[in-house]
Design a protein around this motif. Structure first.
Motif, PDB file in Angstrom:
ATOM      1  N   TRP A  90       0.826  -1.206   0.000  1.00  0.00           N
ATOM      2  CA  TRP A  90       0.000   0.000   0.000  1.00  0.00           C
ATOM      3  C   TRP A  90       0.863   1.260   0.000  1.00  0.00           C
ATOM      4  O   TRP A  90       0.517   2.262  -0.637  1.00  0.00           O
ATOM      5  CB  TRP A  90      -0.929   0.000   1.207  1.00  0.00           C
ATOM      6  CG  TRP A  90      -2.001  -1.026   1.097  1.00  0.00           C
ATOM      7  CD1 TRP A  90      -2.044  -2.251   1.705  1.00  0.00           C
ATOM      8  CD2 TRP A  90      -3.179  -0.944   0.297  1.00  0.00           C
ATOM      9  NE1 TRP A  90      -3.182  -2.935   1.340  1.00  0.00           N
ATOM     10  CE2 TRP A  90      -3.897  -2.156   0.480  1.00  0.00           C
ATOM     11  CE3 TRP A  90      -3.703   0.033  -0.551  1.00  0.00           C
ATOM     12  CZ2 TRP A  90      -5.114  -2.407  -0.165  1.00  0.00           C
ATOM     13  CZ3 TRP A  90      -4.910  -0.213  -1.193  1.00  0.00           C
ATOM     14  CH2 TRP A  90      -5.599  -1.426  -0.992  1.00  0.00           C
ATOM     15  N   GLY A  91       1.987   1.203   0.712  1.00  0.00           N
ATOM     16  CA  GLY A  91       2.900   2.344   0.709  1.00  0.00           C
ATOM     17  C   GLY A  91       3.483   2.592  -0.668  1.00  0.00           C
ATOM     18  O   GLY A  91       3.560   3.737  -1.133  1.00  0.00           O
ATOM     19  N   MET A  92       3.879   1.519  -1.343  1.00  0.00           N
ATOM     20  CA  MET A  92       4.422   1.654  -2.694  1.00  0.00           C
ATOM     21  C   MET A  92       3.364   2.169  -3.664  1.00  0.00           C
ATOM     22  O   MET A  92       3.657   2.986  -4.546  1.00  0.00           O
ATOM     23  CB  MET A  92       4.962   0.305  -3.168  1.00  0.00           C
ATOM     24  CG  MET A  92       6.154  -0.205  -2.382  1.00  0.00           C
ATOM     25  SD  MET A  92       7.607   0.870  -2.510  1.00  0.00           S
ATOM     26  CE  MET A  92       8.007   0.686  -4.245  1.00  0.00           C
ATOM     27  N   THR A  93       2.136   1.724  -3.485  1.00  0.00           N
ATOM     28  CA  THR A  93       1.044   2.199  -4.342  1.00  0.00           C
ATOM     29  C   THR A  93       0.798   3.684  -4.139  1.00  0.00           C
ATOM     30  O   THR A  93       0.622   4.442  -5.112  1.00  0.00           O
ATOM     31  CB  THR A  93      -0.246   1.417  -4.032  1.00  0.00           C
ATOM     32  OG1 THR A  93      -0.027   0.028  -4.300  1.00  0.00           O
ATOM     33  CG2 THR A  93      -1.403   1.915  -4.881  1.00  0.00           C
TER      34      THR A  93
ATOM     35  N   ILE B  74       7.016  -2.120 -10.546  1.00  0.00           N
ATOM     36  CA  ILE B  74       6.683  -2.120  -9.127  1.00  0.00           C
ATOM     37  C   ILE B  74       6.319  -3.526  -8.657  1.00  0.00           C
ATOM     38  O   ILE B  74       6.759  -3.992  -7.594  1.00  0.00           O
ATOM     39  CB  ILE B  74       5.526  -1.152  -8.833  1.00  0.00           C
ATOM     40  CG1 ILE B  74       6.023   0.299  -8.880  1.00  0.00           C
ATOM     41  CG2 ILE B  74       4.904  -1.433  -7.473  1.00  0.00           C
ATOM     42  CD1 ILE B  74       6.986   0.658  -7.764  1.00  0.00           C
ATOM     43  N   PHE B  75       5.543  -4.238  -9.449  1.00  0.00           N
ATOM     44  CA  PHE B  75       5.126  -5.577  -9.037  1.00  0.00           C
ATOM     45  C   PHE B  75       6.289  -6.564  -9.047  1.00  0.00           C
ATOM     46  O   PHE B  75       6.369  -7.456  -8.200  1.00  0.00           O
ATOM     47  CB  PHE B  75       3.976  -6.071  -9.913  1.00  0.00           C
ATOM     48  CG  PHE B  75       2.638  -5.644  -9.396  1.00  0.00           C
ATOM     49  CD1 PHE B  75       1.942  -6.437  -8.500  1.00  0.00           C
ATOM     50  CD2 PHE B  75       2.090  -4.427  -9.766  1.00  0.00           C
ATOM     51  CE1 PHE B  75       0.731  -6.034  -7.985  1.00  0.00           C
ATOM     52  CE2 PHE B  75       0.867  -4.016  -9.259  1.00  0.00           C
ATOM     53  CZ  PHE B  75       0.182  -4.817  -8.367  1.00  0.00           C
ATOM     54  N   GLN B  76       7.199  -6.423  -9.997  1.00  0.00           N
ATOM     55  CA  GLN B  76       8.390  -7.272  -9.993  1.00  0.00           C
ATOM     56  C   GLN B  76       9.210  -7.012  -8.732  1.00  0.00           C
ATOM     57  O   GLN B  76       9.695  -7.941  -8.076  1.00  0.00           O
ATOM     58  CB  GLN B  76       9.223  -7.000 -11.244  1.00  0.00           C
ATOM     59  CG  GLN B  76       8.573  -7.488 -12.529  1.00  0.00           C
ATOM     60  CD  GLN B  76       9.237  -6.927 -13.768  1.00  0.00           C
ATOM     61  OE1 GLN B  76      10.380  -6.457 -13.722  1.00  0.00           O
ATOM     62  NE2 GLN B  76       8.546  -6.958 -14.892  1.00  0.00           N
ATOM     63  N   GLN B  77       9.355  -5.743  -8.390  1.00  0.00           N
ATOM     64  CA  GLN B  77      10.110  -5.372  -7.194  1.00  0.00           C
ATOM     65  C   GLN B  77       9.436  -5.910  -5.937  1.00  0.00           C
ATOM     66  O   GLN B  77      10.096  -6.470  -5.047  1.00  0.00           O
ATOM     67  CB  GLN B  77      10.220  -3.847  -7.132  1.00  0.00           C
ATOM     68  CG  GLN B  77      11.101  -3.321  -6.020  1.00  0.00           C
ATOM     69  CD  GLN B  77      11.150  -1.801  -6.025  1.00  0.00           C
ATOM     70  OE1 GLN B  77      10.135  -1.132  -5.838  1.00  0.00           O
ATOM     71  NE2 GLN B  77      12.328  -1.250  -6.268  1.00  0.00           N
TER      72      GLN B  77
END
Length: 226
Positions: free
Chosen positions: A26-29, A47-50
């Motif tokens: 959620w923070g990354m989003t 982002i999803f790979q990370q």
């Protein structure tokens, strides 16, 4: 049931740490949306790979630290004295390493819907993460029997990554699953990749866990002082 009850107690004892970790997606989003309310598909995929790699690291280091923490607190002796077998105890450690990853993956799925992530990116990332984490949890538990937590976590990640070194023609399904996390979704033979990957993950995870149980059953407990 005993293993699940012990795992629940382990997770509850570290509930605030797990809560922070599973809320990371959620923070990354939020950071991504602050920069652009309509992020590019390439940014979402990256982002999803990370986040997938972070998830594997979560399982590796959390699973590797559990046994050492139990030995330092001497709680392991109390638990094993209550008609709990060593197999059940290791199963509890395995569950305590893997279950937070399930919540983490659920968060990723929800944030993926919020970001309108491409279906192939979201589905394959989550599938690869869950399958690889089955093996990672077993590797972490096995490594923790002989090594300190951080070292065991690093070794677990290194061992899981070894299929990437296999030459073309000798690669296994695990190789392709790792490549999904590192390079993006598969575009060919997707069903074969995940079908073979599911079978391979279940077999290897069970075999590694069984090896850990055999070792744990034959060794004396080493209690660590503070």
């Amino acid at each position: 049931m005993k293993s699940l009850r012990i795992a629940r107690q382990l997770l509850w004892a570290n509930r605030w740490l797990w809560l922070i970790l599973v809320l990371c997606p959620w923070g990354m989003t939020a950071l991504l949306l602050i920069g652009d309310l309509h992020p590019a598909p390439e940014d979402i995929a990256a982002i999803f790979q990370q986040q997938g790699i972070y998830g594997l690291a979560l399982v590796a280091f959390a699973g590797s630290a559990l046994l050492g923490n139990e030995q330092r607190s001497r709680r392991i002796v109390l638990v094993l004295s209550r008609a709990v077998s060593r197999r059940q105890y290791l199963a509890a450690l395995w569950l305590a390493a893997f279950l937070p990853l399930v919540l983490y993956a659920l968060d990723l799925a929800i944030t993926g819907l919020v970001l309108s992530a491409p279906a192939n990116v979201l589905g394959q990332t989550l599938g690869a993460l869950l399958l690889l984490s089955l093996m990672m949890a077993s590797l972490a538990v096995l490594a923790s029997l002989a090594l300190p937590g951080v070292v065991a976590g690093i070794l677990s990640l290194a061992v899981l990554s070894m299929p990437l070194l296999l030459p073309p023609g000798w690669q296994i399904a695990e190789t392709r699953l790792i490549q999904v996390l590192l390079s993006g979704p598969a575009t060919e033979n997707v069903r074969m990749v995940f079908g073979a990957g599911s079978l391979e993950a279940l077999v290897l995870s069970a075999a590694i866990f069984e090896g850990a149980v055999r070792i744990f059953e034959q060794r004396d407990l080493r209690l660590k002082s503070e």
